[in-house]
Design a protein around this motif. Structure first.
Motif, PDB file in Angstrom:
ATOM      1  N   ILE A 109     113.914  27.053  32.103  1.00  0.00           N
ATOM      2  CA  ILE A 109     114.388  28.434  32.001  1.00  0.00           C
ATOM      3  C   ILE A 109     115.619  28.467  31.107  1.00  0.00           C
ATOM      4  O   ILE A 109     116.597  27.746  31.352  1.00  0.00           O
ATOM      5  CB  ILE A 109     114.715  29.015  33.381  1.00  0.00           C
ATOM      6  CG1 ILE A 109     113.442  29.139  34.223  1.00  0.00           C
ATOM      7  CG2 ILE A 109     115.370  30.391  33.247  1.00  0.00           C
ATOM      8  CD1 ILE A 109     113.680  29.635  35.636  1.00  0.00           C
ATOM      9  N   HIS A 110     115.570  29.282  30.065  1.00  0.00           N
ATOM     10  CA  HIS A 110     116.700  29.440  29.132  1.00  0.00           C
ATOM     11  C   HIS A 110     116.948  30.924  28.934  1.00  0.00           C
ATOM     12  O   HIS A 110     116.042  31.661  28.519  1.00  0.00           O
ATOM     13  CB  HIS A 110     116.359  28.765  27.794  1.00  0.00           C
ATOM     14  CG  HIS A 110     117.401  28.960  26.730  1.00  0.00           C
ATOM     15  ND1 HIS A 110     118.717  28.592  26.892  1.00  0.00           N
ATOM     16  CD2 HIS A 110     117.310  29.492  25.475  1.00  0.00           C
ATOM     17  CE1 HIS A 110     119.389  28.865  25.794  1.00  0.00           C
ATOM     18  NE2 HIS A 110     118.556  29.422  24.923  1.00  0.00           N
ATOM     19  N   ARG A 111     118.154  31.378  29.280  1.00  0.00           N
ATOM     20  CA  ARG A 111     118.513  32.797  29.190  1.00  0.00           C
ATOM     21  C   ARG A 111     117.535  33.675  29.969  1.00  0.00           C
ATOM     22  O   ARG A 111     117.095  34.728  29.512  1.00  0.00           O
ATOM     23  CB  ARG A 111     118.620  33.249  27.735  1.00  0.00           C
ATOM     24  CG  ARG A 111     119.721  32.521  26.967  1.00  0.00           C
ATOM     25  CD  ARG A 111     119.849  33.023  25.552  1.00  0.00           C
ATOM     26  NE  ARG A 111     120.957  32.345  24.871  1.00  0.00           N
ATOM     27  CZ  ARG A 111     121.275  32.523  23.590  1.00  0.00           C
ATOM     28  NH1 ARG A 111     120.549  33.355  22.847  1.00  0.00           N
ATOM     29  NH2 ARG A 111     122.294  31.882  23.062  1.00  0.00           N
ATOM     30  N   ASN A 112     117.167  33.171  31.157  1.00  0.00           N
ATOM     31  CA  ASN A 112     116.267  33.867  32.079  1.00  0.00           C
ATOM     32  C   ASN A 112     114.857  34.056  31.528  1.00  0.00           C
ATOM     33  O   ASN A 112     114.111  34.927  32.002  1.00  0.00           O
ATOM     34  CB  ASN A 112     116.840  35.226  32.494  1.00  0.00           C
ATOM     35  CG  ASN A 112     118.089  35.084  33.341  1.00  0.00           C
ATOM     36  OD1 ASN A 112     118.190  34.158  34.152  1.00  0.00           O
ATOM     37  ND2 ASN A 112     119.043  35.974  33.158  1.00  0.00           N
ATOM     38  N   LEU A 113     114.480  33.251  30.560  1.00  0.00           N
ATOM     39  CA  LEU A 113     113.122  33.230  30.051  1.00  0.00           C
ATOM     40  C   LEU A 113     112.522  31.859  30.341  1.00  0.00           C
ATOM     41  O   LEU A 113     113.179  30.833  30.154  1.00  0.00           O
ATOM     42  CB  LEU A 113     113.083  33.510  28.547  1.00  0.00           C
ATOM     43  CG  LEU A 113     113.577  34.883  28.087  1.00  0.00           C
ATOM     44  CD1 LEU A 113     113.597  34.962  26.562  1.00  0.00           C
ATOM     45  CD2 LEU A 113     112.704  35.993  28.660  1.00  0.00           C
TER      46      LEU A 113
END
Length: 445
Positions: A91-95
């Motif tokens: 998960i990166h920046r809520n993606l």
């Protein structure tokens, strides 16, 4: 000289959410790669958590446990002095991204998210993941706090980049990015990549492998292409065929088994970087198009894949892919799936109503094909203490000393058949057919 290097691809029989078992198999594959003196190990797509987690990708625990497994791998001395390409969700920046995490000597070098998601047929990756759309761009990724505490590293790059070692450059594709109209590998090769690693979970399809596509990719541009693949059913209705491939300059130089019961299969090859460079010098189209290619960001690492004194190390010769017939594919693919589901479900066998017709006869033959594969794998491994197939079989039949003497004897343990005597559609002829078949395969009736 510093121009020959050994690389390894892996086929792993991972299981969705079996984090401990998946960890053990990943670690075993790294050990085997190091036994081959390999300096680079590539693994299957989403190998830490399993590919078929489906809506569990909505759960934050899936990502947490994946990071916990990766942290254990980072702290293992086995992962030292070899670049490991590990598949896991991030998960990166809520993606949520389907990622490859590249590690070396207890540090995370780079996270490469998947750019082209599989969204047709049996695949629905866009339901759980976002594609990375920032072409040739990297960002800073903040590692989870407990990971920072264990490996003493706060951030790492994430995005679309090339890994540059002291002696070569490595690019990355994932699964069907190889087959997409705007394949990444062309631009990566034109920007100087000599190795491209593809982490895949390709399911079995009749008369379809990626070997020709990979050979064409390396023939067109020159270079080495590595494909690692998942094996087994992963708890889903698909069977991942486990074919691993290493291709160089348009020629197959190593491949794995298509239908195998091994939980961990590692294939390695020795390549000569000078062969790639000479091949590209002779391709004038490569020379002219390479000068106009846009540059990728470089992730630089102080590490060499090649040995310093390698003059007398022989390179891996070309080999041929020997495919089985379509009839064998029909018999072997479902048989491997059945064995996986039988041993993982904790069941003791199968029950089948034989009518003497085509449908039930086909199912019975596939079960017998499974018994034949199991028997042959037990014979191949012999008295090896790590005979996983024999251990699983003894648990299934509830006999710690059992060892089958023939596929028919094994089939009598795992398949129970009966004839539906009072059906209006049955006759004496169909009963004769059912009786003869059960006698041939050993199931009894």
């Amino acid at each position: 000289m510093g121009r020959k290097l050994c690389v390894s691809v892996c086929s792993l029989n991972q299981w969705s959410l079996d984090f401990q078992g998946n960890y053990v198999r990943i670690l075993d594959s790294i050990r085997q790669a190091k036994l081959f003196q390999s300096q680079y190990r590539s693994g299957p797509e989403l190998e830490i958590c399993g590919y078929s987690c489906d809506d569990y990708f909505y759960e934050s625990d899936t990502y947490l446990h994946s990071w916990q497994v990766l942290t254990r791998l980072l702290l293992e001395t086995t992962t030292n002095n070899i670049i490991c390409d590990i598949g896991m969700p991030v998960i990166h920046r809520n993606l949520a991204y389907n990622c490859r995490v590249i590690i070396l000597n207890g540090k995370i070098l780079f996270i490469r998210p998947k750019q082209v998601l599989c969204d047709e047929g049996n695949y629905k990756e866009r339901r759980w993941f976002s594609p990375w759309t920032k072409d040739r761009q990297i960002e800073e990724y903040q590692l989870p706090r407990f990971v920072q505490e264990h490996i003493k590293q706060q951030t790492c790059p994430i995005g679309d980049a090339i890994l540059q070692t002291n002696d070569t450059q490595i690019g990355f594709e994932s699964a069907d990015e190889l087959l997409s109209p705007k394949s990444c590998h062309v631009n990566l090769y034109l920007d100087g990549c000599e190795l491209i690693s593809n982490s895949s979970s390709k399911h079995f399809r009749l008369r379809k492998t990626l070997i020709d596509d990979i050979n064409k990719a390396t023939e067109k541009c020159g270079g080495v292409y590595l494909l690692s693949n998942m094996r087994g059913c992963d708890g889903d209705r698909l069977y991942f065929d486990g074919i691993t491939v290493i291709s160089s300059n348009g020629q197959l130089i190593q491949h794995g088994s298509q239908f195998s019961l091994q939980e961990c299969e590692v294939r390695s090859a020795i390549i000569d970087l000078e062969d790639i460079r000479s091949y590209r010098l002779s391709k004038r189209s490569y020379q002219s198009q390479g000068t106009n290619s846009d540059a990728y960001p470089r992730i630089r690492v102080e590490f060499s894949l090649s040995a310093q004194h390698d003059v007398f190390i022989p390179v891996s010769p070309p080999m041929e892919w020997k495919s089985v017939t379509k009839e064998e594919e029909i018999a072997l693919g479902p048989a491997c799936w059945l064995w996986d589901y039988l041993r993982r479900s904790q069941a003791n066998g199968f029950f089948l109503a034989l009518s003497g017709g085509v449908d039930s006869t086909s199912v019975a033959c596939i079960v017998f094909s499974m018994c034949y594969l199991v028997f042959m794998e037990i014979e191949r491994q012999g008295t090896n203490q790590s005979n996983d197939v024999l251990r699983d079989l003894r648990r299934i039949v509830n006999d710690i000393n059992y060892r089958p003497r023939s596929p028919q004897e094994l089939c009598s343990k795992l398949l129970v058949t009966c004839f539906m005597q009072h059906s209006n559609n049955n006759s004496e002829l169909s009963k004769t057919h059912a009786t003869n078949l059960s006698s041939e395969i050993g199931s009894g009736l």
